[in-house]
Design a protein around this motif. Structure first.
Motif, PDB file in Angstrom:
ATOM      1  N   LYS A  67      -2.553  -7.363   3.326  1.00 13.65           N
ATOM      2  CA  LYS A  67      -3.297  -7.795   4.504  1.00 13.65           C
ATOM      3  C   LYS A  67      -2.777  -7.086   5.746  1.00 13.65           C
ATOM      4  O   LYS A  67      -1.552  -6.968   5.930  1.00 13.65           O
ATOM      5  N   ALA A 106      -2.440   4.472   7.645  1.00 13.31           N
ATOM      6  CA  ALA A 106      -3.091   3.323   7.016  1.00 13.31           C
ATOM      7  C   ALA A 106      -2.744   3.279   5.529  1.00 13.31           C
ATOM      8  O   ALA A 106      -2.653   4.317   4.866  1.00 13.31           O
ATOM      9  N   LEU A 107      -2.517   2.070   5.018  1.00 13.89           N
ATOM     10  CA  LEU A 107      -2.176   1.872   3.615  1.00 13.89           C
ATOM     11  C   LEU A 107      -3.282   1.096   2.911  1.00 13.89           C
ATOM     12  O   LEU A 107      -3.991   0.306   3.538  1.00 13.89           O
ATOM     13  N   THR A 108      -3.416   1.310   1.619  1.00 11.34           N
ATOM     14  CA  THR A 108      -4.373   0.560   0.808  1.00 11.34           C
ATOM     15  C   THR A 108      -3.638  -0.090  -0.361  1.00 11.34           C
ATOM     16  O   THR A 108      -2.572   0.388  -0.785  1.00 11.34           O
ATOM     17  N   LEU A 109      -4.229  -1.151  -0.889  1.00 13.95           N
ATOM     18  CA  LEU A 109      -3.617  -1.857  -2.019  1.00 13.95           C
ATOM     19  C   LEU A 109      -3.548  -0.952  -3.248  1.00 13.95           C
ATOM     20  O   LEU A 109      -2.554  -0.961  -3.980  1.00 13.95           O
ATOM     21  N   ASP A 110      -4.591  -0.158  -3.469  1.00 12.63           N
ATOM     22  CA  ASP A 110      -4.610   0.736  -4.627  1.00 12.63           C
ATOM     23  C   ASP A 110      -3.459   1.740  -4.579  1.00 12.63           C
ATOM     24  O   ASP A 110      -2.832   2.027  -5.617  1.00 12.63           O
ATOM     25  N   LYS A 111      -3.186   2.228  -3.401  1.00 12.46           N
ATOM     26  CA  LYS A 111      -2.093   3.193  -3.254  1.00 12.46           C
ATOM     27  C   LYS A 111      -0.751   2.544  -3.582  1.00 12.46           C
ATOM     28  O   LYS A 111       0.075   3.132  -4.291  1.00 12.46           O
ATOM     29  N   TYR A 152       1.493  -4.549   7.917  1.00 16.38           N
ATOM     30  CA  TYR A 152       0.875  -5.134   6.731  1.00 16.38           C
ATOM     31  C   TYR A 152       1.763  -6.233   6.150  1.00 16.38           C
ATOM     32  O   TYR A 152       3.001  -6.192   6.260  1.00 16.38           O
TER      33      TYR A 152
END
Length: 265
Positions: free
Chosen positions: A64, A47-52, A95
């Protein structure tokens, strides 16, 4: 005729400047639209996050998750619930990454490389080919207008200097008498400054009125609509101030240049 000889090159110079401003605004608006519609697709095991992503890519604006609903709905016809759940656990995360600005080709390549190196990322699709074609077209339009307008501006300035030299020659007797009487240089050449100032105002008004008519002309409206550009790229008030200031400044510089040149001779 005396005024037209300076007004015509001034009109060409100001038209060049206004063209550059309009094209830059139109291209910037188009780039913003491309940036809003452009996205990079990422497939990742983790899983990826925008902050990362933002810690590596400063342009990252929005991330998204893309659900593989269509593929799963097709498999539901042939597989059991347990099998579907097992497949879903094995599927990567998909994403859609949006950027805050429209990147150039080199920057896009760096973004693509950076994303590919993130832990768990298996595939990055940046649509480089279509992106490059659109961006190169934008660069060609901007570059062509700037080069063409710059050449016109240079030629216009040369013609202005030549015309002011003619004015100075026409009033040379009057200037010599004033010099003999001890008048300062600015007073002797006052007629040149007055003529240049008047023509500058006339030229700025003519260009702004002409552009206002052209932008609102129905044929031009059709062209702008086709290019997905609205007529708000024309800022009548601020553009008039810019054109007037430029016109007066160039005219004064031309007069001063002629005066200094004549002194040197």
């Amino acid at each position: 005729r005396r005024h037209l000889a300076l007004i015509i090159p001034l009109l060409a110079l100001l038209f060049s400047l206004e063209s550059i401003m309009l094209v830059n605004r139109a291209v910037n608006k188009h780039e913003n639209k491309l940036s809003d519609s452009y996205s990079i697709v990422i497939a990742s095991k983790n899983a990826l996050t925008l902050d990362k992503i933002q810690s590596f890519i400063r342009e990252a604006k929005e991330l998204k998750a893309i659900a593989p609903d269509y593929m799963m709905s097709e498999l539901k016809k042939d597989l059991s619930r347990e099998s579907l759940e097992a497949i879903q656990r094995e599927l990567p995360f998909f994403y859609s990454l949006k950027l805050s600005s429209f990147p150039d080709e080199d920057r896009l390549a760096k973004i693509n490389t950076t994303l590919s190196k993130l832990n768990g990322v298996t595939k990055v699709e940046s649509f480089t080919k279509s992106h490059s074609q659109v961006y190169k077209l934008l660069l060609i339009i901007k570059g062509s207008i700037i080069v063409f307008a710059s050449l016109i501006a240079i030629l216009s300035y040369i013609l202005m200097v030549k015309q002011i030299e003619i004015w100075k020659f026409e009033h040379s007797d009057r200037m010599e008498i004033m010099a003999f009487l001890g008048a300062p240089a600015w007073m002797r050449n006052g007629i040149l400054f007055r003529l240049a100032f008047i023509d500058s105002i006339i030229s700025a008004i003519a260009i702004i009125v002409g552009m206002a008519y052209l932008i609102n002309y129905h044929k031009m409206q059709e062209v702008l609509t086709t290019l997905e550009v609205t007529n708000d790229i024309f800022h009548m008030g601020s553009d008039f101030i810019i054109l007037l200031f430029t016109s007066v400044l160039v005219s004064i510089v031309s007069v001063v240049f002629v005066i200094i040149k004549q002194k040197d001779l």
